[in-house]
Design a protein around this motif. Structure first.
Motif, PDB file in Angstrom:
ATOM      1  N   UNK A   1       0.832  -1.372  -0.069  1.00 46.75           N
ATOM      2  CA  UNK A   1       0.025  -0.046   0.056  1.00 46.75           C
ATOM      3  C   UNK A   1       0.681   1.198   0.008  1.00 46.75           C
ATOM      4  N   UNK A   2       2.000   1.140   0.482  1.00 47.06           N
ATOM      5  CA  UNK A   2       2.969   2.378   0.892  1.00 47.06           C
ATOM      6  C   UNK A   2       3.962   2.523  -0.459  1.00 47.06           C
ATOM      7  N   UNK A   3       3.632   1.685  -1.556  1.00 45.05           N
ATOM      8  CA  UNK A   3       4.450   1.471  -2.719  1.00 45.05           C
ATOM      9  C   UNK A   3       4.709   2.843  -3.557  1.00 45.05           C
ATOM     10  N   UNK A   4       3.251   3.528  -3.239  1.00 45.28           N
ATOM     11  CA  UNK A   4       3.446   4.784  -4.361  1.00 45.28           C
ATOM     12  C   UNK A   4       4.479   5.967  -3.717  1.00 45.28           C
ATOM     13  N   UNK A   5       4.921   5.651  -2.310  1.00 43.57           N
ATOM     14  CA  UNK A   5       5.719   6.927  -1.779  1.00 43.57           C
ATOM     15  C   UNK A   5       7.272   6.635  -2.195  1.00 43.57           C
ATOM     16  N   UNK A   6       7.672   5.310  -2.254  1.00 43.13           N
ATOM     17  CA  UNK A   6       9.101   5.225  -2.539  1.00 43.13           C
ATOM     18  C   UNK A   6       9.555   4.513  -3.870  1.00 43.13           C
ATOM     19  N   UNK A   7       8.417   3.701  -4.279  1.00 42.19           N
ATOM     20  CA  UNK A   7       8.721   3.076  -6.085  1.00 42.19           C
ATOM     21  C   UNK A   7       9.714   4.059  -6.789  1.00 42.19           C
ATOM     22  N   UNK A   8       9.074   5.321  -7.082  1.00 40.91           N
ATOM     23  CA  UNK A   8       9.647   6.208  -8.042  1.00 40.91           C
ATOM     24  C   UNK A   8      11.191   6.627  -7.876  1.00 40.91           C
ATOM     25  N   UNK A   9      11.353   6.810  -6.720  1.00 39.84           N
ATOM     26  CA  UNK A   9      12.375   7.159  -5.952  1.00 39.84           C
ATOM     27  C   UNK A   9      13.634   5.824  -6.027  1.00 39.84           C
ATOM     28  N   UNK A  10      13.036   4.732  -5.731  1.00 41.03           N
ATOM     29  CA  UNK A  10      14.037   3.584  -5.970  1.00 41.03           C
ATOM     30  C   UNK A  10      14.269   3.358  -7.221  1.00 41.03           C
ATOM     31  N   UNK A  11      13.273   3.342  -8.247  1.00 36.14           N
ATOM     32  CA  UNK A  11      13.802   3.067  -9.470  1.00 36.14           C
ATOM     33  C   UNK A  11      14.723   4.104 -10.202  1.00 36.14           C
ATOM     34  N   UNK A  12      14.425   5.641  -9.899  1.00 37.11           N
ATOM     35  CA  UNK A  12      15.348   6.679 -10.313  1.00 37.11           C
ATOM     36  C   UNK A  12      16.723   6.452  -9.831  1.00 37.11           C
ATOM     37  N   UNK A  13      16.844   5.995  -8.483  1.00 32.79           N
ATOM     38  CA  UNK A  13      18.181   5.966  -7.647  1.00 32.79           C
ATOM     39  C   UNK A  13      18.954   4.786  -8.166  1.00 32.79           C
ATOM     40  N   UNK A  14      18.157   3.466  -8.362  1.00 32.41           N
ATOM     41  CA  UNK A  14      18.815   2.345  -8.789  1.00 32.41           C
ATOM     42  C   UNK A  14      19.038   2.065 -10.293  1.00 32.41           C
ATOM     43  N   UNK A  15      17.927   2.749 -11.150  1.00 29.16           N
ATOM     44  CA  UNK A  15      17.861   2.360 -12.419  1.00 29.16           C
ATOM     45  C   UNK A  15      17.037   1.113 -12.634  1.00 29.16           C
ATOM     46  N   UNK A  16      16.462   1.161 -13.629  1.00 28.66           N
ATOM     47  CA  UNK A  16      15.406   0.047 -14.131  1.00 28.66           C
ATOM     48  C   UNK A  16      15.802  -1.291 -14.037  1.00 28.66           C
ATOM     49  N   UNK A  17      16.900  -1.604 -14.602  1.00 27.20           N
ATOM     50  CA  UNK A  17      17.628  -2.816 -14.605  1.00 27.20           C
ATOM     51  C   UNK A  17      18.017  -3.334 -13.220  1.00 27.20           C
ATOM     52  N   UNK A  18      18.588  -2.540 -12.534  1.00 31.94           N
ATOM     53  CA  UNK A  18      19.226  -2.870 -11.081  1.00 31.94           C
ATOM     54  C   UNK A  18      17.917  -2.799 -10.153  1.00 31.94           C
ATOM     55  N   UNK A  19      16.895  -2.184 -10.378  1.00 34.08           N
ATOM     56  CA  UNK A  19      15.755  -2.543  -9.530  1.00 34.08           C
ATOM     57  C   UNK A  19      15.069  -3.603  -9.762  1.00 34.08           C
ATOM     58  N   UNK A  20      15.048  -4.334 -11.115  1.00 32.50           N
ATOM     59  CA  UNK A  20      14.596  -5.669 -11.292  1.00 32.50           C
ATOM     60  C   UNK A  20      15.550  -6.776 -10.727  1.00 32.50           C
ATOM     61  N   UNK A  21      16.798  -6.473 -10.663  1.00 29.41           N
ATOM     62  CA  UNK A  21      17.946  -7.364 -10.154  1.00 29.41           C
ATOM     63  C   UNK A  21      17.503  -7.185  -8.563  1.00 29.41           C
ATOM     64  N   UNK A  22      17.421  -6.294  -7.909  1.00 28.62           N
ATOM     65  CA  UNK A  22      17.389  -6.086  -6.452  1.00 28.62           C
ATOM     66  C   UNK A  22      15.976  -6.776  -6.046  1.00 28.62           C
ATOM     67  N   UNK A  23      14.899  -6.662  -6.714  1.00 25.07           N
ATOM     68  CA  UNK A  23      13.714  -7.220  -6.443  1.00 25.07           C
ATOM     69  C   UNK A  23      13.689  -8.856  -6.444  1.00 25.07           C
TER      70      UNK A  23
END
Length: 633
Positions: free
Chosen positions: A127-149
């Motif tokens: 439910x709290x995903x809207x607060x941190x998801x864009x920050x994580x994707x922009x900080x890590x990058x799209x590819x690295x976000x998939x790898x971390x998840x």
């Protein structure tokens, strides 16, 4: 005496001959140097067999193949991650439900309470995903976000080696945190690959060379194809997730008469999941070493998915583009998902986002358990979900019809199928322990998979089409989509004890509302009602690093130039500075547009860039020489 005189004369002759040999050697060396110089000029000079256009064509062909490889790798990686996750979670919940298993292996541990908290962590945290998801994707990058998840999902598998509260619950909360970022990254990644494929196909177009905004609709066909391929592969995860159930647990289950002994009604008449189901479903406990072997295999596949994301998936954005995406400010990145909800297109699609979360979870929990297991027994659960997964995978290819048909066909077709099935399920109440209903339930499962396939591919393709030209907004758009899906999954988690007819009525009402809102959206777009998009702030670059130097800042516009630079230009001699600037401008026009083409790495573009840099260096030397002459005079 005569002999001595002859020897002296011979020495003198030798001394006279030696200079003659040295001169000959020098002449020979000069000839060899000329020959080597000619060979080097021939080697470094223009090659007659070198075809520049052919080499550039081959280069972009390799780039297109790399994009296809990225799409397949992301699809297979996501499929493996969810196969492992759903298969392990299903096996774990069945084992922990059995009272004998709990008492023998974990007598005082309270596995039921742990399972409840674990499911709460998985379903509530997003439910709290809207607060941190864009920050994580922009900080890590799209590819690295998939790898971390994918690594977080592997962590969840590893905690099942030691089933305790302090291992299972934190890993479940971590999965809840990673769900929205993973899916937002996947949607963004597949759409970006479609955009890149268009750029590599049409690399000679001016708007591609200059990295301008893509013309409207040019990459829609690639979005349709890539999203269809992704869901064709991903939906196979429902099939592979049933392997632990089919090959490990099925042989340890009691017969249907024992499991369903106290069950008296099924389908639309019941409340909850399966009221009266026996608390002992295992006739013999699986060996601990067997479970360890199964978990080890699942762990190996989870690591394989991580390797696929890390090694085979390329970057979604160029390095300079990722710098630009991060440089708009973290506060703006945090606010922009909320601001994008001002766009009436996203607001009117929210009911479809919610229904998309409802219907998948209902298929694998509500229908499979309250209709399938209640009527056919627990041993047939794997068959219903395998048929559903195969149906989703096969019918996802139907979205390719959008290459020729209007985009509303996919969504409305899936909605029509589900609406008919919901009405049927509202009136369908088969008796328990009735294997003769197997055919009817399999047909419903196939048709529900058809609706799911059209719904999932239709929503993702629609979002890609609406925002195909806004590559800096894709992560915000897909974050909103999957956040609403997470809200829907949380609602399904809360309604588990409601009557089945109430659940089906909520599904049907949400579906009808989604269809009405979608019709309104398409109507507004057809009448060209303007939509409101938030302004993406201009990147704020620090003037340091390898790319953002003051002397050659390709991102700097005339309006961003500093006041100090303007004063320095005014202090210089007007005539000579004007001549030098005109020379530099002419050379840049002749040398190509390399300052505007940061991402085109073809051989021709690299040569144009080298020529442009050489011209600028020569221009700088000319300017310095003019200034020195003026100062010396």
């Amino acid at each position: 005496m005569d002999a001595v005189d002859q020897e002296a004369m011979l020495r003198e002759d030798d001394q006279l001959v030696e200079p003659h040999n040295g001169v000959i050697n020098e002449l020979l060396n000069v000839g060899q140097d000329d020959k080597i110089q000619g060979q080097m000029e021939e080697f470094l000079g223009p090659q007659a067999e070198y075809n520049e256009d052919e080499e550039e064509r081959k280069y972009y062909r390799r780039k297109r193949l790399a994009v296809i490889k990225n799409v397949l790798a992301a699809s297979v990686g996501a499929m493996i991650v969810y196969s492992v996750y759903m298969g392990l979670l299903q096996m774990q919940l069945i084992l922990h439900y059995d009272m004998t298993y709990r008492e023998v292996k974990y007598s005082t541990l309270g596995l039921e309470d742990i399972d409840r908290k674990m499911l709460m962590g998985i379903n509530v945290t997003p439910i709290m995903g809207l607060l941190y998801t864009p920050v994580l994707i922009r900080f890590l990058g799209t590819k690295w976000m998939m790898f971390l998840a994918s690594g977080i999902y592997a962590l969840f598998v590893s905690t099942n080696y030691w089933e305790r509260y302090y291992t299972l619950v934190p890993s479940a909360v971590a999965i809840g945190v990673a769900i929205v970022p993973l899916w937002a990254s996947l949607g963004n990644y597949i759409t970006r690959m479609a955009q890149q494929y268009y750029e590599y196909v049409n690399y000679k177009e001016d708007h591609v060379q200059e990295q301008k905004k893509l013309p409207k609709g040019v990459c829609h066909k690639y979005i349709i194809v890539f999203q269809s391929v992704f869901y064709i592969i991903f939906h196979l995860s429902f099939v592979f997730a049933q392997f632990p159930m089919r090959f490990v647990l099925n042989d340890t289950l009691h017969d249907d008469e024992h499991i369903l002994f106290n069950v008296h009604s099924c389908g639309a008449q019941i409340s909850g999941v399966i009221p009266g189901i026996n608390t002992t479903v295992l006739k013999n406990l699986p060996r601990s070493m067997l479970l360890i072997h199964v978990e080890s295999v699942l762990m190996g596949f989870a690591f394989l998915a991580m390797v696929i994301f890390l090694v085979l998936c390329g970057a979604a954005y160029r390095p300079t583009e990722e710098i630009d995406l991060r440089s708009i400010g973290w506060g703006n990145i945090f606010q922009l998902p909320f601001k994008h909800l001002r766009d009436y297109r996203l607001r009117l699609l929210c009911p479809f986002f919610i229904y998309s979360g409802f219907e998948v979870v209902f298929a694998v929990t509500g229908f499979s358990l309250s209709y399938g297991v209640c009527v056919l027994g627990l041993r047939k659960l794997w068959l219903l979900i395998v048929v559903y997964g195969l149906s989703c995978s096969v019918f996802s290819s139907l979205s390719l019809c959008l290459l020729r048909l209007p985009r509303w066909v996919c969504l409305m077709g899936g909605a029509a199928v589900h609406a008919v099935l919901l009405v049927v399920l509202l009136a369908f109440s088969p008796p328990p322990k009735s294997p003769e209903y197997l055919g009817a339930l399999l047909v419903i499962s196939v048709l529900w998979g058809l609706g799911t396939a059209l719904n999932k591919t239709g929503v993702s393709i629609l979002l890609g089409m609406l925002y195909a030209e806004e590559k800096e907004r894709l992560d915000f758009v897909f974050t909103i989509y999957h956040w609403w899906q997470a809200i829907a999954i949380f609602i399904v988690y809360l309604w588990s004890h409601l009557p089945m007819r109430a659940k089906l009525s909520i599904l049907l009402a949400t579906l009808l509302l989604a269809c009405c809102c979608y019709w309104v959206m398409e109507r507004r777009l057809a009448t060209k009602v303007p939509f409101r998009l938030p302004r993406i702030p201009r990147p704020r670059h620090k003037v340091k690093g390898y790319r953002y130097l003051e002397e050659d800042n390709s991102d700097e516009s005339d309006s961003e130039r500093s006041e100090d630079d303007d004063k320095e230009e005014e202090d210089d001699d007007d005539n000579e500075e004007h001549v030098a600037e005109e020379m530099g401008a002419e050379d840049r026009r002749e040398g190509g547009q390399e300052d505007g083409v940061q991402g085109v790495d073809s051989p021709k573009a690299r040569r144009r860039g080298a020529e442009g840099h050489r011209h600028r260096r020569e221009d700088a030397h000319v300017k310095d020489g003019v200034r020195e002459e003026r100062e010396g005079g």
